[in-house]
Enzyme design. Structure first.
Site, PDB file in Angstrom:
ATOM      1  N   LYS A 169     -86.789 -23.640 -16.275  1.00 14.98           N
ATOM      2  CA  LYS A 169     -85.902 -23.169 -17.934  1.00 14.98           C
ATOM      3  C   LYS A 169     -86.818 -23.115 -19.170  1.00 14.98           C
ATOM      4  CE  LYS A 169     -81.506 -23.679 -16.505  1.00 14.98           C
ATOM      5  NZ  LYS A 169     -81.298 -23.135 -15.083  1.00 14.98           N
ATOM      6  N   ARG A 199     -80.465 -18.190 -21.716  1.00 17.96           N
ATOM      7  CA  ARG A 199     -81.116 -16.903 -20.995  1.00 17.96           C
ATOM      8  C   ARG A 199     -82.333 -16.843 -21.186  1.00 17.96           C
ATOM      9  NH1 ARG A 199     -76.224 -14.701 -20.535  1.00 17.96           N
ATOM     10  NH2 ARG A 199     -73.903 -15.757 -21.428  1.00 17.96           N
ATOM     11  N   ASP A 215     -77.478 -24.372 -21.034  1.00 15.20           N
ATOM     12  CA  ASP A 215     -78.416 -24.901 -19.589  1.00 15.20           C
ATOM     13  C   ASP A 215     -79.712 -24.956 -20.510  1.00 15.20           C
ATOM     14  OD1 ASP A 215     -76.489 -23.123 -19.387  1.00 15.20           O
ATOM     15  OD2 ASP A 215     -77.420 -21.023 -19.253  1.00 15.20           O
ATOM     16  N   TYR A 253     -83.472 -11.567 -22.432  1.00 15.49           N
ATOM     17  CA  TYR A 253     -81.944 -11.062 -23.206  1.00 15.49           C
ATOM     18  C   TYR A 253     -82.325 -10.049 -24.276  1.00 15.49           C
ATOM     19  CZ  TYR A 253     -79.335 -13.601 -19.536  1.00 15.49           C
ATOM     20  OH  TYR A 253     -78.336 -13.937 -17.968  1.00 15.49           O
ATOM     21  N   LYS A 306     -85.935 -16.823 -14.535  1.00 15.20           N
ATOM     22  CA  LYS A 306     -87.492 -17.398 -15.394  1.00 15.20           C
ATOM     23  C   LYS A 306     -88.217 -17.568 -14.961  1.00 15.20           C
ATOM     24  CE  LYS A 306     -85.109 -19.447 -17.872  1.00 15.20           C
ATOM     25  NZ  LYS A 306     -84.207 -18.189 -18.095  1.00 15.20           N
ATOM     26  N   GLN A 332     -81.525 -15.125  -6.452  1.00 14.98           N
ATOM     27  CA  GLN A 332     -82.017 -13.934  -8.102  1.00 14.98           C
ATOM     28  C   GLN A 332     -83.602 -14.263  -7.935  1.00 14.98           C
ATOM     29  OE1 GLN A 332     -81.391 -16.466 -11.653  1.00 14.98           O
ATOM     30  NE2 GLN A 332     -83.117 -17.440 -11.309  1.00 14.98           N
ATOM     31  N   TYR A 359     -73.658 -19.343  -6.855  1.00 12.91           N
ATOM     32  CA  TYR A 359     -73.881 -18.414  -8.459  1.00 12.91           C
ATOM     33  C   TYR A 359     -75.777 -17.754  -8.047  1.00 12.91           C
ATOM     34  CZ  TYR A 359     -74.555 -16.526 -12.667  1.00 12.91           C
ATOM     35  OH  TYR A 359     -73.895 -15.318 -13.453  1.00 12.91           O
ATOM     36  N   ASP A 371     -85.828 -19.815  -7.484  1.00  8.16           N
ATOM     37  CA  ASP A 371     -84.030 -20.222  -7.450  1.00  8.16           C
ATOM     38  C   ASP A 371     -83.186 -18.987  -6.389  1.00  8.16           C
ATOM     39  OD1 ASP A 371     -81.768 -19.901  -8.396  1.00  8.16           O
ATOM     40  OD2 ASP A 371     -82.491 -19.686 -10.699  1.00  8.16           O
ATOM     41  N   TYR A 411     -85.645  -7.784 -16.754  1.00  4.27           N
ATOM     42  CA  TYR A 411     -85.003  -9.762 -16.271  1.00  4.27           C
ATOM     43  C   TYR A 411     -84.290  -9.447 -15.022  1.00  4.27           C
ATOM     44  CZ  TYR A 411     -83.079 -14.680 -17.862  1.00  4.27           C
ATOM     45  OH  TYR A 411     -82.892 -15.771 -17.284  1.00  4.27           O
ATOM     46  N   ASP A 424     -89.686 -20.163 -14.023  1.00  5.51           N
ATOM     47  CA  ASP A 424     -89.748 -21.219 -14.134  1.00  5.51           C
ATOM     48  C   ASP A 424     -91.427 -22.350 -13.227  1.00  5.51           C
ATOM     49  OD1 ASP A 424     -87.910 -22.002 -15.592  1.00  5.51           O
ATOM     50  OD2 ASP A 424     -86.898 -21.088 -13.704  1.00  5.51           O
TER      51      ASP A 424
HETATM   52  C1  F6R Z   1     -80.729 -19.249 -15.329  1.00  6.59           C
HETATM   53  C2  F6R Z   1     -81.026 -19.764 -17.501  1.00  6.59           C
HETATM   54  C3  F6R Z   1     -79.767 -18.877 -17.986  1.00  6.59           C
HETATM   55  C4  F6R Z   1     -79.084 -18.150 -17.734  1.00  6.59           C
HETATM   56  C5  F6R Z   1     -77.889 -17.731 -18.399  1.00  6.59           C
HETATM   57  C6  F6R Z   1     -76.887 -16.694 -18.606  1.00  6.59           C
HETATM   58  O1  F6R Z   1     -82.321 -20.058 -14.739  1.00  6.59           O
HETATM   59  O2  F6R Z   1     -81.792 -20.243 -17.491  1.00  6.59           O
HETATM   60  O3  F6R Z   1     -80.545 -19.947 -19.468  1.00  6.59           O
HETATM   61  O4  F6R Z   1     -79.610 -17.207 -18.297  1.00  6.59           O
HETATM   62  O5  F6R Z   1     -77.147 -19.318 -18.005  1.00  6.59           O
HETATM   63  O6  F6R Z   1     -76.679 -16.012 -16.880  1.00  6.59           O
HETATM   64  P1  F6R Z   1     -76.565 -15.241 -16.201  1.00  6.59           P
HETATM   65  O7  F6R Z   1     -76.569 -14.166 -16.718  1.00  6.59           O
HETATM   66  O8  F6R Z   1     -76.538 -15.186 -15.209  1.00  6.59           O
HETATM   67  O9  F6R Z   1     -74.729 -15.077 -16.881  1.00  6.59           O
HETATM   68 MG    MG Z   2     -80.828 -19.977 -11.988  1.00  5.19          MG
HETATM   69 MG    MG Z   3     -84.750 -22.425 -13.082  1.00  2.00          MG
END
Ligand code: F6R
Ligand code: MG
Ligand code: MG
Length: 382
Positions: A133, A267, A288, A349, A233, A95, A91, A12, A230, A235
């Site tokens: 995810k 998260r 998500d 998280y 993920k 990562q 975004y 990612d 963290y 994946d």
């Molecule tokens: C990342 C993911 C999301 C993030 C969540 C918070 O692959 O699956 O669920 O953990 O959107 O993202 P941040 O911390 O970037 O705001």
């Molecule tokens: Mg991502």
């Molecule tokens: Mg992913």
């Protein structure tokens, strides 16, 4: 004897509108880089795709697994993509790129990889599964079903080539140093299940037919363990060979019809059903998620990839998706409660340690009766 290696390497490196989908310019860049690598004979063929916010390189070559040139190619392409993603303020750009310099292999550096080497059969159908995810343990249940459950795989009972069973190489992914055990099904199936049921600790790394023929390979990179914190993920991806003495493609896909619960939604801290989806639905939106898996089918032909076929792009999986969405909807009603929210030690998280530090001195070893003026109701009645 020429052997073909399939290397699926993914990361990612940034996505659109949050952690949703890989932007087109990253596909374009990756295709250009991998095409140049074919011309330079680093790889023989490739297919670039995505699982939600993960950019996936499916590559063939004859250099074997963990090959420095092939891994470097993936790493440098992800690095170039990261630069562009940063420039465009995409975004979470970069990562999964945890190291600054490449050191021989992508393992432990952020990207995930599954690889497999074999002598091509007369015809070589494979499927590449790519999930978003979730975590590598998400493949434990379906792969167990494919290779050890006769209610899933009819061939285990009626095809003499499958009758001697399969060997599972299982990894303890919580260990700092990679640690594996080989177990045989059906003989040790209860013990295999005892391990594989702990999806956050034991994951299938490879599966071999009893005679040693490689048949499945899973990425087992644990991103948050690698980073020590963290950062996204892990994946997972998996490569599976099908047919002619192995489970048929339909038996392999059948194992994904139960949208089983996996960890990694929102998260990295929630459980949700794994939806089998087509590429057009390979984008995680609701909360998500929910976690989802795509499957691309290919024929491997003299080191080339013929295909792909978008294997879950079929009405036959509508019922599984519908069931999965009902489970997702039901789980969401639990909000911050377990088992939708993962247990303390599995959350990626958590504010819990901070909350506990703040409250520490307020925990006492006797039941508390709140202080305050207790109202005498008989007085007020006068
Ligand atoms: C990342 C993911 C999301 C993030 C969540 C918070 O692959 O699956 O669920 O953990 O959107 O993202 P941040 O911390 O970037 O705001
Ligand atoms: Mg991502
Ligand atoms: Mg992913």
């Amino acid at each position: 004897m020429v052997e073909t290696t399939i290397s699926v390497i993914k990361a990612d490196i940034g996505s659109l509108a949050g952690h949703v989908i890989v932007p087109d310019f990253l596909f374009e860049l990756a295709r250009k880089e991998l095409k140049a690598a074919v011309e330079k004979k680093i790889i023989q063929d490739f297919h670039v795709t995505n699982a939600g916010d993960d950019l996936e390189f499916i590559m063939t070559h004859n250099k074997g697994e963990n090959n420095e040139e092939v891994h470097r190619l993936a790493w440098e392409t992800f690095m170039k993509g990261t630069e562009l993603a940063r420039e465009k303020k995409i975004y979470a750009a970069g990562q999964d790129m945890l190291a600054d310099t490449f050191s021989g292999n992508v393992k432990g550096m952020g990207p995930g990889s599954a690889e497999m080497t074999f002598e091509e059969r007369r015809s070589e159908p494979i499927a590449v599964f790519m999930a978003d995810k979730t975590e590598p343990g998400a493949f434990n249940l379906p792969l167990y079903k494919v290779y050890a459950d006769p209610f899933n795989t009819a061939g285990l009972v009626i095809d003499p080539n499958l009758h001697d069973g399969f060997r599972f190489v299982i990894q303890d992914i919580m260990k700092d140093v990679p640690c594996f055990i080989e177990m045989k099904c059906p003989e040790e199936s209860y013990d295999v299940l005892a391990l594989l049921g702990s999806t956050g600790k034991y994951t299938i790394k490879k599966v071999y037919r009893n005679d040693g023929m490689i048949t499945a390979s899973v990425s087992t990179d644990k991103l948050h363990a690698v980073a020590g914190k963290y950062v996204g993920k892990d994946d997972p991806v998996a490569i599976v060979r099908a047919h002619s003495g192995l489970p048929a493609m339909g038996e392999v896909l059948e194992a994904f019809t139960t949208p089983h619960l996996v960890s990694g939604w929102m998260r990295g801290s929630h459980a949700g059903p794994l939806l089998p989806v087509s590429l057009k639905d390979s984008r995680c939106t609701r909360f998500d998620g929910p976690p989802r898996v795509v499957a691309l089918g290919f024929q491997v032909s003299n080191g080339k990839l013929v295909g792909p076929v978008d294997l879950f792009d079929d009405v036959a999986f509508d019922i599984s998706r519908q069931r999965g969405m009902e489970v997702a909807d039901y789980l969401r009603r639990h909000g911050p409660f377990q088992p939708h929210r993962l247990s303390d030690d599995q959350m990626e998280y958590t504010t819990l340690p901070k909350v506990l530090t703040r409250c520490k001195s307020r925990f006492i070893e006797e039941e508390i009766v709140p202080k305050g003026k207790s109202k005498d109701h008989s007085d007020s009645a006068e």
